[in-house]
Design a protein around this motif. Structure first.
Motif, short mmCIF file in Angstrom:
data_model
loop_
_atom_site.label_atom_id
_atom_site.label_comp_id
_atom_site.label_asym_id
_atom_site.label_seq_id
_atom_site.Cartn_x
_atom_site.Cartn_y
_atom_site.Cartn_z
N LEU A 230 0.53 -1.37 -0.10
CA LEU A 230 0.47 -0.24 -0.07
C LEU A 230 1.12 1.49 -0.08
O LEU A 230 0.49 2.32 -0.55
CB LEU A 230 -0.77 -0.07 1.19
CG LEU A 230 -2.09 0.58 1.34
CD1 LEU A 230 -2.79 1.05 0.12
CD2 LEU A 230 -2.71 1.20 2.78
N ARG A 231 2.29 1.14 0.68
CA ARG A 231 3.03 2.97 0.58
C ARG A 231 3.26 3.52 -0.67
O ARG A 231 3.19 4.46 -0.99
CB ARG A 231 4.12 2.18 1.75
CG ARG A 231 3.92 1.55 2.78
CD ARG A 231 4.98 0.62 3.40
NE ARG A 231 6.50 1.70 4.25
CZ ARG A 231 7.33 2.32 4.18
NH1 ARG A 231 8.02 0.95 3.03
NH2 ARG A 231 7.99 3.46 4.88
N PRO A 232 3.31 2.62 -1.48
CA PRO A 232 3.43 3.47 -2.73
C PRO A 232 2.15 3.91 -3.08
O PRO A 232 1.95 5.10 -4.25
CB PRO A 232 4.34 2.45 -4.48
CG PRO A 232 4.63 1.41 -3.32
CD PRO A 232 3.87 1.33 -1.85
N PHE A 233 1.31 3.58 -3.00
CA PHE A 233 -0.35 4.19 -3.68
C PHE A 233 -0.64 5.55 -2.61
O PHE A 233 -1.22 6.06 -3.17
CB PHE A 233 -1.08 3.01 -3.19
CG PHE A 233 -1.12 2.06 -5.23
CD1 PHE A 233 -1.71 2.29 -5.94
CD2 PHE A 233 -0.40 0.64 -3.76
CE1 PHE A 233 -0.93 1.34 -7.13
CE2 PHE A 233 -0.12 -0.56 -5.24
CZ PHE A 233 -1.02 0.10 -6.61
N ARG A 234 0.01 4.97 -1.14
CA ARG A 234 -0.41 6.04 -0.64
C ARG A 234 0.32 7.51 -0.53
O ARG A 234 -0.32 8.24 -0.64
CB ARG A 234 -0.32 5.87 0.73
CG ARG A 234 -1.33 4.92 1.31
CD ARG A 234 -2.09 5.61 1.78
NE ARG A 234 -2.56 6.97 2.36
CZ ARG A 234 -3.24 7.85 2.41
NH1 ARG A 234 -3.90 7.34 1.52
NH2 ARG A 234 -3.55 8.42 3.64
N PHE A 235 1.56 6.90 -0.84
CA PHE A 235 2.47 8.13 -1.33
C PHE A 235 1.47 8.93 -2.74
O PHE A 235 1.97 10.05 -2.98
CB PHE A 235 3.78 7.28 -2.29
CG PHE A 235 4.66 8.37 -2.75
CD1 PHE A 235 5.54 9.51 -1.52
CD2 PHE A 235 4.75 9.41 -4.08
CE1 PHE A 235 6.45 10.65 -2.46
CE2 PHE A 235 5.21 10.68 -4.79
CZ PHE A 235 6.74 10.87 -4.12
N ALA A 236 1.38 8.36 -3.53
CA ALA A 236 0.40 8.57 -4.74
C ALA A 236 0.02 9.32 -4.31
O ALA A 236 -1.46 10.17 -4.79
CB ALA A 236 0.33 7.75 -5.90
N GLN A 237 -1.17 8.90 -3.53
CA GLN A 237 -2.24 9.38 -2.99
C GLN A 237 -1.79 10.15 -3.11
O GLN A 237 -2.68 12.11 -2.63
CB GLN A 237 -3.57 8.61 -1.84
CG GLN A 237 -4.51 7.50 -2.49
CD GLN A 237 -4.99 6.37 -1.50
OE1 GLN A 237 -4.48 6.93 -0.20
NE2 GLN A 237 -6.24 6.82 -1.70
N LYS A 238 -1.24 10.95 -1.44
CA LYS A 238 -0.71 12.23 -0.59
C LYS A 238 -0.47 12.80 -1.72
O LYS A 238 -0.40 14.40 -1.55
CB LYS A 238 0.25 11.64 0.05
CG LYS A 238 -0.89 11.06 0.96
CD LYS A 238 0.01 9.59 2.56
CE LYS A 238 0.95 10.76 3.38
NZ LYS A 238 0.07 11.59 4.92
N VAL A 239 0.91 12.27 -2.45
CA VAL A 239 1.45 13.70 -3.24
C VAL A 239 0.73 13.87 -4.84
O VAL A 239 1.19 15.29 -4.91
CB VAL A 239 2.71 13.26 -3.50
CG1 VAL A 239 4.10 13.92 -4.36
CG2 VAL A 239 3.65 12.72 -2.14
N LEU A 240 0.86 12.91 -5.52
CA LEU A 240 -0.10 13.48 -6.49
C LEU A 240 -1.22 13.50 -6.39
O LEU A 240 -1.77 14.17 -7.48
CB LEU A 240 1.05 11.79 -8.13
CG LEU A 240 2.35 11.31 -7.37
CD1 LEU A 240 2.77 10.21 -8.65
CD2 LEU A 240 3.24 12.46 -7.80
N GLY A 241 -1.80 12.80 -5.90
CA GLY A 241 -3.40 13.87 -6.02
C GLY A 241 -4.41 12.37 -6.76
O GLY A 241 -5.14 12.54 -7.04
N PHE A 242 -3.79 10.30 -7.37
CA PHE A 242 -4.30 10.11 -7.52
C PHE A 242 -5.02 9.50 -6.58
O PHE A 242 -5.09 9.31 -5.19
CB PHE A 242 -3.58 9.25 -7.95
CG PHE A 242 -2.53 9.83 -9.27
CD1 PHE A 242 -3.33 11.29 -9.95
CD2 PHE A 242 -1.29 8.56 -8.98
CE1 PHE A 242 -1.23 11.34 -10.95
CE2 PHE A 242 -0.07 9.11 -10.29
CZ PHE A 242 -0.71 10.91 -10.96
N PHE A 243 -5.79 8.52 -7.00
CA PHE A 243 -7.32 7.41 -5.90
C PHE A 243 -7.79 8.16 -4.80
O PHE A 243 -7.14 7.78 -4.12
CB PHE A 243 -7.00 6.64 -5.89
CG PHE A 243 -5.36 5.46 -6.30
CD1 PHE A 243 -4.85 5.72 -7.63
CD2 PHE A 243 -3.87 5.85 -6.26
CE1 PHE A 243 -4.38 5.14 -8.90
CE2 PHE A 243 -2.82 5.51 -6.67
CZ PHE A 243 -3.31 4.85 -8.29
N PRO A 244 -8.58 9.31 -5.13
CA PRO A 244 -8.85 10.18 -4.16
C PRO A 244 -9.89 9.76 -3.26
O PRO A 244 -10.36 8.45 -4.03
CB PRO A 244 -9.67 11.31 -5.26
CG PRO A 244 -9.95 10.93 -6.47
CD PRO A 244 -8.77 9.90 -6.71
#
Length: 499
Positions: free
Chosen positions: A424-438
RNA sequence: GCCGAGGUGGCAGAAUGGUUAAUGCGACGGACUGCAGAUCCGUUUCUCGGGGGUUCGAAUCCCUCCCUCGGCUCCA
């Protein structure tokens, strides 16, 4: 804390970000002039700077992000005249629309929007200072900045005054001493106006930014952002005004410029009739896909919108990542309540998704002193720390998504918890930083919808069990018609809203 | 004219001196599936705008030329 390298326009190379007062970072980005609804060019610029601010925040910096709003300006007055309304009706309406669109796009890092008209006293004071120091002069109720008084003029853009063509785009103004001088204050007799030592008038374009930043952030701050087209003359003027007024240099340690968004290789412009508003774009794609599209190239490169096909391709590309994320999320959601032993060796039990994510977030960012812990996360972080290379970070995420798909396979319920949580960690990065998967709404209606779909799917599962495929297909078809896409995976069916 | 940003496979788009030039989209074949979808596996394509130079070695550094886009005083 990881060091971030940023391309500095002033230095024409990558420089390390060294906050003046760590861990604080003061950041200013030139905002909009709300004379019309915002277009996708604004979106590109603002989504990028939001992502940059999110990343710095993620690393542990404390970012203060300031944006101005030019709520009084010639074009706003023109629009107001055309519509027959007060000027502020135009600017407030369009600014409100801008805020809604920014919210939809997940732009949530701006701490303060400063309206020009809220800073008239500061603007006047700064102009007075410039006059007192010999950098500005009054001329028939106008005040102009004397470019000749500031030798460093041109240091940002590399422009040499003698090479410019006076009158190329704008008529030469006889009230100026020199054609390159620019207005700080403009006399106004009929329209919106404020009293000043030079009579009633309103501010010039460039002065509000420095009046605002000097007062809110101080004479020097860490990051200045804006679109490329503002580099000259606007940013040059900001430097001239602020550094002359305060005597401090540099105004901003690092100047960043975002590349422009082109429409089929051409500049977006009203006269070419090729402007696509953010509002219209948001009816064509989901907001997170629009954000993904804006981030699909490096921020300094031009980004081309080739028509709806650009959005369609972005959507296909995004769905690959989204699908992997949802599979993982779904697999994890089946484990509640669950127990997870974090990197600290402490086992914790979590009742639900929220607590779970919070525990994962506590392990972010990656600890650079413990290399090898999470190669994907580390490479995403280092890509971003290298001049915000979003695309490169995204490439790592794609590789990871493929691995996650393999890990989950057809029987995600059999995968041990530990790798799932780590995944989950890389996906959380994408959520928090890149704003993906709101995050989904999670409101009452969403919960009710979920319950209803589950009931329908149970009926379908029973139909399948008795090999009544006609009935199973009928249920799937009806759900599809209602906008719910059903996919069979291993033991159970997953569903999602049709994008 | 001056200043700046770009020119990489069918398309989008990375890598700025060193193994087979990421990644995605697309296409083709296969696996899985009651079907579909998703997913997986494999295949497919570029010598990096042209030319010259530096180097053991360059998409990456230098020179030169060409093309596209932007700015040249109130366009994110």
């Amino acid at each position: 804390m990881r060091e971030v390298m940023i391309y500095s326009t002033l230095d024409a190379k990558l420089v390390p970000l060294r906050p003046r007062v760590p861990p604080r970072i003061s950041m200013f980005v030139c905002g909009i002039t709300p004379y019309k609804p915002s277009h996708i060019g604004h979106g590109r610029t603002m989504v990028f700077f939001d992502t940059a601010a999110r990343f710095l925040d993620y690393l542990g910096y404390r970012v203060f992000y300031l944006q101005n709003v030019t709520d009084i300006e010639d074009k706003i007055l023109r629009e107001a005249t055309e519509e027959g309304v007060e000027w502020n009706v135009i600017s407030e309406r369009n600014f409100a629309g801008y805020l809604r669109e920014m919210q939809a796009l997940g732009v949530d890092s701006v701490n303060f929007y400063a309206r020009c008209t809220d800073y008239i006293p500061e603007i006047i004071a700064q102009i007075e200072t410039l006059i007192a120091k010999g950098h500005a002069y009054e001329s028939e109720g106008d005040v102009y900045y004397s470019v000749a008084s500031f030798p460093a003029y041109g240091k940002l853009s590399g422009q040499r005054l003698e090479a410019l063509e006076p009158g190329a785009h704008v008529e030469v103004n006889p009230k100026k001493r020199a054609p390159e001088d620019f207005a700080l204050w403009k006399r106004e007799r009929l329209g919106p106006r404020w009293p000043s030592p030079w009579g009633e008038g309103r501010p010039g374009w460039h002065i509000e930014d420095t009046a605002i930043t000097v007062n809110v952030l101080g004479p020097s701050y860490d990051l200045h952002g804006g679109a490329l087209e503002l580099k000259f003359p606007h940013h040059e003027a900001e430097i001239a005004q602020a550094e002359a007024a305060t005597g401090k240099s540099p105004l901003a340690a690092i100047w960043m410029h975002a590349g422009l968004l082109n429409m089929r290789g051409e500049k977006m412009s009203k006269s070419l009739g090729n402007v696509l508003s953010l509002g219209d774009a948001l009816t064509m794609v989901r907001p997170e896909v629009l954000r993904f599209f804006f981030l699909s190239g490096h921020y300094r490169s031009p980004l081309d919108y080739a028509g709806p096909s650009s959005f369609e391709e972005a959507n296909r590309a995004y769905e690959t990542l989204e699908g992997s994320y949802h599979r993982l999320e779904d697999a994890l959601a089946q484990r509640f309540p669950g127990t997870w032993t974090g990197p600290d060796g402490v086992a914790r039990t979590f009742p639900g998704w929220k607590e779970w994510v919070a525990a994962v977030d506590a392990t972010l960012p990656a600890d650079p002193s413990k290399p090898g812990g999470d190669k994907v996360l580390e490479s995403m972080e280092s890509s971003m720390a290298n001049d915000f290379s979003v695309r490169e970070a995204t490439a790592s995420l794609y590789t990871w998504a493929g691995e996650v798909n393999v890990i989950l396979g057809n029987n995600p319920e059999k995968v041990p918890l530990e790798p799932l949580v780590r995944a989950l960690r890389p996906f959380r990065f994408a959520q928090k930083v890149l704003g993906f998967f709101p995050a989904k709404g999670g409101g009452a209606s969403e919960q009710a919808l979920g319950k209803l779909v589950e009931i329908a799917l149970e009926a379908r599962t029973r139909a399948k069990a008795r090999k009544d495929f006609a009935e199973a297909d009928r249920i799937r078809q009806e759900l599809l018609a209602a906008g719910v896409l059903v996919e069979d995976t291993g033991g159970r069916a997953r569903w999602r809203l049709k994008p």
